[in-house]
Write a protein that holds these residues in place. Structure first.
Motif, mmCIF file in Angstrom:
data_model
loop_
_atom_site.group_PDB
_atom_site.id
_atom_site.type_symbol
_atom_site.label_atom_id
_atom_site.label_comp_id
_atom_site.label_asym_id
_atom_site.label_seq_id
_atom_site.Cartn_x
_atom_site.Cartn_y
_atom_site.Cartn_z
ATOM 1 N N GLN A 147 41.277 68.491 1.417
ATOM 2 C CA GLN A 147 41.986 69.585 0.758
ATOM 3 C C GLN A 147 43.009 68.983 -0.186
ATOM 4 O OE1 GLN A 147 44.149 72.198 3.368
ATOM 5 N NE2 GLN A 147 45.036 73.380 1.676
ATOM 6 N N VAL A 148 42.848 69.233 -1.465
ATOM 7 C CA VAL A 148 43.795 68.709 -2.451
ATOM 8 C C VAL A 148 45.056 69.566 -2.425
ATOM 9 C CG1 VAL A 148 44.186 68.194 -4.884
ATOM 10 C CG2 VAL A 148 41.924 67.824 -3.876
ATOM 11 N N LEU A 149 46.211 68.906 -2.317
ATOM 12 C CA LEU A 149 47.499 69.582 -2.203
ATOM 13 C C LEU A 149 48.275 69.490 -3.514
ATOM 14 C CD1 LEU A 149 48.541 68.108 1.271
ATOM 15 C CD2 LEU A 149 47.378 70.292 0.831
ATOM 16 N N VAL B 181 51.753 75.893 -6.552
ATOM 17 C CA VAL B 181 50.522 76.016 -5.773
ATOM 18 C C VAL B 181 49.544 74.972 -6.277
ATOM 19 C CG1 VAL B 181 50.748 78.432 -5.103
ATOM 20 C CG2 VAL B 181 49.655 77.857 -7.285
ATOM 21 N N ALA B 182 48.627 74.588 -5.403
ATOM 22 C CA ALA B 182 47.687 73.520 -5.700
ATOM 23 C C ALA B 182 46.442 74.050 -6.403
ATOM 24 C CB ALA B 182 47.288 72.808 -4.408
ATOM 25 N N ASP B 183 45.649 73.123 -6.879
ATOM 26 C CA ASP B 183 44.344 73.436 -7.451
ATOM 27 C C ASP B 183 43.536 74.284 -6.472
ATOM 28 O OD1 ASP B 183 42.024 72.954 -9.281
ATOM 29 O OD2 ASP B 183 41.262 71.871 -7.538
ATOM 30 N N GLY B 184 42.951 75.371 -6.979
ATOM 31 C CA GLY B 184 42.121 76.228 -6.149
ATOM 32 C C GLY B 184 42.859 77.346 -5.454
ATOM 33 N N GLU B 185 44.186 77.261 -5.360
ATOM 34 C CA GLU B 185 44.955 78.316 -4.698
ATOM 35 C C GLU B 185 45.233 79.451 -5.675
ATOM 36 O OE1 GLU B 185 47.299 75.817 -1.258
ATOM 37 O OE2 GLU B 185 48.378 76.262 -3.112
ATOM 38 N N PRO B 186 45.382 80.686 -5.181
ATOM 39 C CA PRO B 186 45.522 81.827 -6.089
ATOM 40 C C PRO B 186 46.912 81.973 -6.691
ATOM 41 C CG PRO B 186 45.566 82.572 -3.813
ATOM 42 C CD PRO B 186 45.251 81.099 -3.768
ATOM 43 N N ILE B 187 46.925 82.427 -7.934
ATOM 44 C CA ILE B 187 48.126 82.969 -8.567
ATOM 45 C C ILE B 187 48.202 84.425 -8.120
ATOM 46 C CG2 ILE B 187 49.224 83.575 -10.755
ATOM 47 C CD1 ILE B 187 47.384 81.329 -12.007
ATOM 48 N N VAL B 188 49.281 84.789 -7.447
ATOM 49 C CA VAL B 188 49.389 86.128 -6.870
ATOM 50 C C VAL B 188 50.393 86.951 -7.683
ATOM 51 C CG1 VAL B 188 49.931 87.475 -4.818
ATOM 52 C CG2 VAL B 188 48.836 85.230 -4.587
ATOM 53 N N PHE C 268 53.781 81.020 -9.106
ATOM 54 C CA PHE C 268 53.848 81.019 -10.574
ATOM 55 C C PHE C 268 53.911 79.606 -11.162
ATOM 56 C CE2 PHE C 268 55.354 85.509 -12.057
ATOM 57 C CZ PHE C 268 54.306 86.086 -11.353
ATOM 58 N N GLY C 269 53.596 78.586 -10.354
ATOM 59 C CA GLY C 269 53.611 77.220 -10.869
ATOM 60 C C GLY C 269 52.421 76.395 -10.404
ATOM 61 N N PRO C 270 51.190 76.798 -10.717
ATOM 62 C CA PRO C 270 50.052 75.937 -10.374
ATOM 63 C C PRO C 270 50.222 74.546 -10.991
ATOM 64 C CG PRO C 270 49.289 78.107 -11.060
ATOM 65 C CD PRO C 270 50.760 78.045 -11.377
ATOM 66 N N VAL C 271 49.862 73.511 -10.226
ATOM 67 C CA VAL C 271 50.041 72.142 -10.697
ATOM 68 C C VAL C 271 49.021 71.241 -10.010
ATOM 69 C CG1 VAL C 271 51.793 71.576 -8.954
ATOM 70 C CG2 VAL C 271 51.806 70.372 -11.144
ATOM 71 N N GLY C 272 48.530 70.229 -10.752
ATOM 72 C CA GLY C 272 47.570 69.291 -10.181
ATOM 73 C C GLY C 272 46.316 69.193 -11.048
ATOM 74 N N PRO C 273 45.181 68.790 -10.499
ATOM 75 C CA PRO C 273 45.039 68.340 -9.118
ATOM 76 C C PRO C 273 45.447 66.890 -8.882
ATOM 77 C CG PRO C 273 42.907 68.313 -10.215
ATOM 78 C CD PRO C 273 43.883 68.869 -11.202
#
Length: 290
Positions: A77-79, A121-128, A197-202
């Motif tokens: 699981q990529v964090l 939030v990491a790659d693959g996780e939802p923007i809510v 509101f801050g997706p970042v990665g992977p």
């Protein structure tokens, strides 16, 4: 120009393809790609080796060594790539986003602001999208700088020595809370710092020139933003040096460097991808708060 991959929308959450599988063969020129990952109950840093991850022992920002533990990318699981003490971002750092040929006086010096670490939030996780958001909520593709050592009052000439690497980011922005006087928000604390509101990665890529990378954002497979980072108004050394005059940065801290061009709304059911040359693809579905 580097040939871009096209990834069609496959739905959200369970139907979303992992970005790791799509970019495992994409080489980094002159450096490595690192990731923070979890297997079972164990969280580690690792280094990409083809389509596998080799776990590291020690401190990624200090002294570390490779182990004999390796995993297939689809086994981990990529964090979020770091655990930052601070997350900063730059406002108005591309002419194409400001819409002016001349740089307005306000943006002739870097204009940093804070994002909450809980926004990441990491790659693959939802923007809510929050229930009470009047909208619209916009995407913003950004190069993100990863600080590698304690950084205080460094010169522009020394600043890049304090940068460990770069990663992909999306500075998600609720425009009503950000801009409408009726929202009565003095700061952008929820407009840009709300949870997710801050997706970042992977991955964190090293050995790249952060001021000359192609950045592309796709919404449901359609290119919406594309620009090279050599169009930044304030380059990476300038912004790191400027911020460090007033704020001490720690290893793992993140700086979102601004977004180019025009942005537009995202809606539940969308998939947003940010691709950064030499780094990979950050892919996140969009969902509504339940």
């Amino acid at each position: 120009m580097r040939r871009l991959r096209w990834a069609p929308m496959l739905g959200i959450l369970g139907l979303l393809l992992p970005a790791t599988a799509a970019i495992a063969a994409d080489p980094v020129q002159g450096g490595e790609r690192y990731l923070r990952f979890q297997v079972g109950e164990t969280t580690s840093y690792g280094i990409l080796e083809g389509d596998r991850v080799r776990a590291l022992d020690g401190d990624l920002f200090g002294s570390f060594s490779k182990t004999d533990r390796t995993y297939a990318l689809d086994e981990v699981q990529v964090l979020i790539p770091t655990e930052p003490t601070q997350v900063l971002a730059l406002a108005g750092n591309y002419r194409s986003h400001l819409g002016d040929e001349e740089i307005p006086p306000l943006f002739r010096i870097p204009q940093p602001f804070y994002k909450s670490p809980s926004s990441l939030v990491a790659d693959g996780e939802p923007i809510v999208i929050p229930k009470d958001s009047p909208g619209p909520v916009h995407f913003e593709a950004e190069l993100v700088v990863v600080i590698g050592k304690t950084t205080r009052k460094v010169s522009e000439e020394e600043a890049l020595d304090h940068v460990f690497g770069v990663t992909c980011g999306n500075d998600v922005s609720e425009r009503y809370w950000q801009n409408d006087p009726e929202a009565k928000d003095v700061q952008w604390w929820r407009a840009k710092g709300a949870d997710t509101f801050g997706p970042v990665g992977p991955y964190i890529a090293t050995g790249l020139d952060p001021d000359d990378l192609l950045m592309t954002l796709r919404l449901n497979g359609e290119v919406k933003q594309q620009e090279r980072t050599d169009h930044l108004i304030h380059d990476v050394a300038t912004m790191v040096s400027y911020i460090s005059r007033y704020v001490t940065l720690q290893p793992g801290d993140l700086i979102f460097t601004g977004t180019p061009g025009e942005t537009s709304a995202i809606e539940p059911g969308d998939v947003v991808e940010v691709e950064l040359e030499g780094v990979g693809v950050l892919r996140n579905p969009v969902a509504a708060e339940e």
